[in-house]
Scaffold this motif. Structure first.
Motif, PDB file in Angstrom:
ATOM      1  N   GLY A 185       0.813  -1.209   0.000  1.00  0.00           N
ATOM      2  CA  GLY A 185       0.000   0.000   0.000  1.00  0.00           C
ATOM      3  C   GLY A 185       0.845   1.257   0.000  1.00  0.00           C
ATOM      4  N   GLN A 186       1.943   1.232   0.782  1.00  0.00           N
ATOM      5  CA  GLN A 186       2.832   2.387   0.829  1.00  0.00           C
ATOM      6  C   GLN A 186       3.510   2.610  -0.523  1.00  0.00           C
ATOM      7  OE1 GLN A 186       5.522   1.834   4.157  1.00  0.00           O
ATOM      8  NE2 GLN A 186       3.824   1.292   5.520  1.00  0.00           N
ATOM      9  N   LEU A 187       3.926   1.525  -1.165  1.00  0.00           N
ATOM     10  CA  LEU A 187       4.569   1.661  -2.475  1.00  0.00           C
ATOM     11  C   LEU A 187       3.613   2.267  -3.494  1.00  0.00           C
ATOM     12  CD1 LEU A 187       6.892   1.169  -4.477  1.00  0.00           C
ATOM     13  CD2 LEU A 187       6.006  -1.164  -4.788  1.00  0.00           C
ATOM     14  N   LEU A 188       2.386   1.777  -3.531  1.00  0.00           N
ATOM     15  CA  LEU A 188       1.414   2.292  -4.491  1.00  0.00           C
ATOM     16  C   LEU A 188       1.089   3.766  -4.211  1.00  0.00           C
ATOM     17  CD1 LEU A 188      -0.982  -0.785  -4.730  1.00  0.00           C
ATOM     18  CD2 LEU A 188       0.702  -0.044  -6.419  1.00  0.00           C
ATOM     19  N   GLU A 189       0.982   4.110  -2.931  1.00  0.00           N
ATOM     20  CA  GLU A 189       0.738   5.510  -2.565  1.00  0.00           C
ATOM     21  C   GLU A 189       1.913   6.383  -2.997  1.00  0.00           C
ATOM     22  OE1 GLU A 189       0.691   8.244   1.507  1.00  0.00           O
ATOM     23  OE2 GLU A 189       0.435   6.066   1.659  1.00  0.00           O
ATOM     24  N   TRP A 190       3.107   5.907  -2.747  1.00  0.00           N
ATOM     25  CA  TRP A 190       4.327   6.660  -3.079  1.00  0.00           C
ATOM     26  C   TRP A 190       4.463   6.858  -4.582  1.00  0.00           C
ATOM     27  CZ3 TRP A 190       9.210   4.508  -4.949  1.00  0.00           C
ATOM     28  CH2 TRP A 190      10.283   5.398  -4.855  1.00  0.00           C
ATOM     29  N   LEU A 191       4.204   5.799  -5.346  1.00  0.00           N
ATOM     30  CA  LEU A 191       4.283   5.905  -6.805  1.00  0.00           C
ATOM     31  C   LEU A 191       3.266   6.919  -7.332  1.00  0.00           C
ATOM     32  CD1 LEU A 191       4.678   2.157  -7.836  1.00  0.00           C
ATOM     33  CD2 LEU A 191       6.441   3.925  -7.945  1.00  0.00           C
ATOM     34  N   ALA A 192       2.069   6.899  -6.775  1.00  0.00           N
ATOM     35  CA  ALA A 192       1.030   7.826  -7.231  1.00  0.00           C
ATOM     36  C   ALA A 192       1.376   9.266  -6.885  1.00  0.00           C
ATOM     37  CB  ALA A 192      -0.313   7.442  -6.607  1.00  0.00           C
ATOM     38  N   THR A 193       2.026   9.463  -5.752  1.00  0.00           N
ATOM     39  CA  THR A 193       2.381  10.818  -5.315  1.00  0.00           C
ATOM     40  C   THR A 193       3.619  11.337  -6.024  1.00  0.00           C
ATOM     41  OG1 THR A 193       1.427  10.400  -3.142  1.00  0.00           O
ATOM     42  CG2 THR A 193       2.975  12.234  -3.321  1.00  0.00           C
ATOM     43  N   GLU A 194       4.651  10.505  -6.110  1.00  0.00           N
ATOM     44  CA  GLU A 194       5.943  10.937  -6.656  1.00  0.00           C
ATOM     45  C   GLU A 194       6.021  10.827  -8.172  1.00  0.00           C
ATOM     46  OE1 GLU A 194       8.602  12.318  -5.222  1.00  0.00           O
ATOM     47  OE2 GLU A 194       7.512  12.394  -3.325  1.00  0.00           O
ATOM     48  N   THR A 195       5.319   9.864  -8.750  1.00  0.00           N
ATOM     49  CA  THR A 195       5.365   9.555 -10.195  1.00  0.00           C
ATOM     50  C   THR A 195       6.792   9.543 -10.740  1.00  0.00           C
ATOM     51  OG1 THR A 195       4.978  11.887 -10.859  1.00  0.00           O
ATOM     52  CG2 THR A 195       3.035  10.453 -10.595  1.00  0.00           C
ATOM     53  N   PRO A 196       7.690   8.752 -10.136  1.00  0.00           N
ATOM     54  CA  PRO A 196       9.051   8.680 -10.668  1.00  0.00           C
ATOM     55  C   PRO A 196       9.078   7.990 -12.022  1.00  0.00           C
ATOM     56  CG  PRO A 196       8.747   7.094  -8.907  1.00  0.00           C
ATOM     57  CD  PRO A 196       7.492   7.894  -8.970  1.00  0.00           C
ATOM     58  N   ASP A 197      10.069   8.330 -12.831  1.00  0.00           N
ATOM     59  CA  ASP A 197      10.211   7.715 -14.153  1.00  0.00           C
ATOM     60  C   ASP A 197      10.911   6.367 -14.082  1.00  0.00           C
ATOM     61  OD1 ASP A 197       9.277   9.938 -16.076  1.00  0.00           O
ATOM     62  OD2 ASP A 197      10.637  10.981 -14.718  1.00  0.00           O
ATOM     63  N   ILE A 198      11.866   6.249 -13.170  1.00  0.00           N
ATOM     64  CA  ILE A 198      12.590   5.001 -12.956  1.00  0.00           C
ATOM     65  C   ILE A 198      12.628   4.734 -11.467  1.00  0.00           C
ATOM     66  CG2 ILE A 198      14.829   3.827 -13.149  1.00  0.00           C
ATOM     67  CD1 ILE A 198      15.374   5.554 -15.636  1.00  0.00           C
ATOM     68  N   VAL A 199      12.289   3.505 -11.073  1.00  0.00           N
ATOM     69  CA  VAL A 199      12.277   3.129  -9.665  1.00  0.00           C
ATOM     70  C   VAL A 199      13.090   1.855  -9.493  1.00  0.00           C
ATOM     71  CG1 VAL A 199      10.873   2.543  -7.660  1.00  0.00           C
ATOM     72  CG2 VAL A 199       9.957   4.083  -9.411  1.00  0.00           C
ATOM     73  N   CYS A 200      14.066   1.903  -8.584  1.00  0.00           N
ATOM     74  CA  CYS A 200      14.845   0.729  -8.220  1.00  0.00           C
ATOM     75  C   CYS A 200      14.409   0.288  -6.825  1.00  0.00           C
ATOM     76  CB  CYS A 200      16.338   1.062  -8.230  1.00  0.00           C
ATOM     77  SG  CYS A 200      16.960   1.591  -9.841  1.00  0.00           S
ATOM     78  N   LEU A 201      14.029  -0.959  -6.689  1.00  0.00           N
ATOM     79  CA  LEU A 201      13.555  -1.492  -5.414  1.00  0.00           C
ATOM     80  C   LEU A 201      14.469  -2.627  -4.970  1.00  0.00           C
ATOM     81  CD1 LEU A 201       9.756  -1.688  -6.298  1.00  0.00           C
ATOM     82  CD2 LEU A 201      10.867   0.078  -4.915  1.00  0.00           C
ATOM     83  N   GLN A 202      14.626  -2.745  -3.650  1.00  0.00           N
ATOM     84  CA  GLN A 202      15.450  -3.822  -3.097  1.00  0.00           C
ATOM     85  C   GLN A 202      14.724  -4.512  -1.947  1.00  0.00           C
ATOM     86  OE1 GLN A 202      17.022  -0.436  -2.784  1.00  0.00           O
ATOM     87  NE2 GLN A 202      17.134  -0.650  -5.014  1.00  0.00           N
TER      88      GLN A 202
END
Length: 258
Positions: A21-38
């Motif tokens: 849920g936090q990731l989806l919220e963050w993506l919607a708010t920040e709208t980054p072009d490239i995201v690296c996750l670990q």
């Protein structure tokens, strides 16, 4: 190197299903072009549909249940055709995912990295960092631009670790691992956050999960965004979002002018 403005982010989520849920919220708010996750700690079959088919992103996942794992998300507004996601030969335990992206003026090898912590097998960490440096040298020799981000599990200098967290010869701060990161960066690569904030002694990205260290900002800077010079020259901001989310790492977000 860039034909348009961009936002690039990295986040060690420490369990993507716990932080969905936090990731989806963050993506919607920040709208980054490239995201690296670990540390996604899940394989593709364990990901819910909302993550496997993220709206607006090409998503590459490389992980297994319970340990390690990385992801690379690429905005469909940045790249209109599906990227080919690959892993270098030295990758083990699902620690690297890459794609060659062209978002302006030529291809850029773009990667998400999760370097071993080294606490249980320090030799494996040194081998990984050595191979990572050789990987960068190979791309450099071929004239390929690089953009990579992730949890490198090394505080490069004493400035990158809070004074209360400094201990003699602790893993993550040893001379040999710092030397390998320094050698890696010496291959024409730029540490975006430290370049933009050369003297910031409170620029941390990870906090041990006890004694309210995150709230008190007593931490380490071990998450990086690194780029080749022509790309890095366009970097305008790089911030750590310490207060967002429940992971022990904060998202790191860099913006690049077009």
């Amino acid at each position: 190197m860039i034909g348009r403005s961009m936002k690039i982010a990295t986040w060690n989520v420490n369990g993507i299903r716990a932080r969905q849920g936090q990731l989806l919220e963050w993506l919607a708010t920040e709208t980054p072009d490239i995201v690296c996750l670990q540390e996604i700690k899940a394989n593709l079959d364990q990901l819910p549909f909302e993550l496997r088919d993220l709206e607006g992103y090409w998503a590459g996942w490389h992980g297994e249940k319970g340990y390690s794992g990385v992801g690379l998300l690429v905005s469909k507004t940045l790249v209109t055709t599906p990227p080919v996601f690959t892993h270098p030969a030295f990758d083990f335990e699902q620690r690297v995912i890459s794609a060659v992206l062209d978002f302006g003026q030529g291809p850029v090898v773009t990667s998400s990295f999760y370097v071993p912590n080294g606490g249980k097998d320090y030799a494996a960490k040194i081998r990984f960092l050595t191979d990572m440096d050789a990987w960068a040298a190979e791309h450099q020799a071929a004239g390929r631009a690089l953009l990579f981000a992730g949890d490198l599990n090394v505080a490069l200098t004493e400035l990158d670790i809070h004074p209360k967290e400094r201990k003699l010869n602790q893993v993550g701060t040893r001379d040999d691992e710092r030397a390998l990161i320094s050698r890696l960066l010496s291959r024409g690569l730029v540490d975006i956050a430290r370049t933009l904030h050369p003297a910031d002694d409170a620029l941390f990205t990870w906090w041990a999960p006890w004694r309210n260290l995150k709230q008190r900002n007593i931490g380490w800077r071990i998450d990086y965004i690194v780029a080749s010079p022509l790309l890095a020259a366009n970097a305008t901001t790089c911030v750590v979002q310490r207060e967002f989310g429940t992971s022990d790492h904060g998202p790191v977000v860099a913006t690049f002018a077009g």
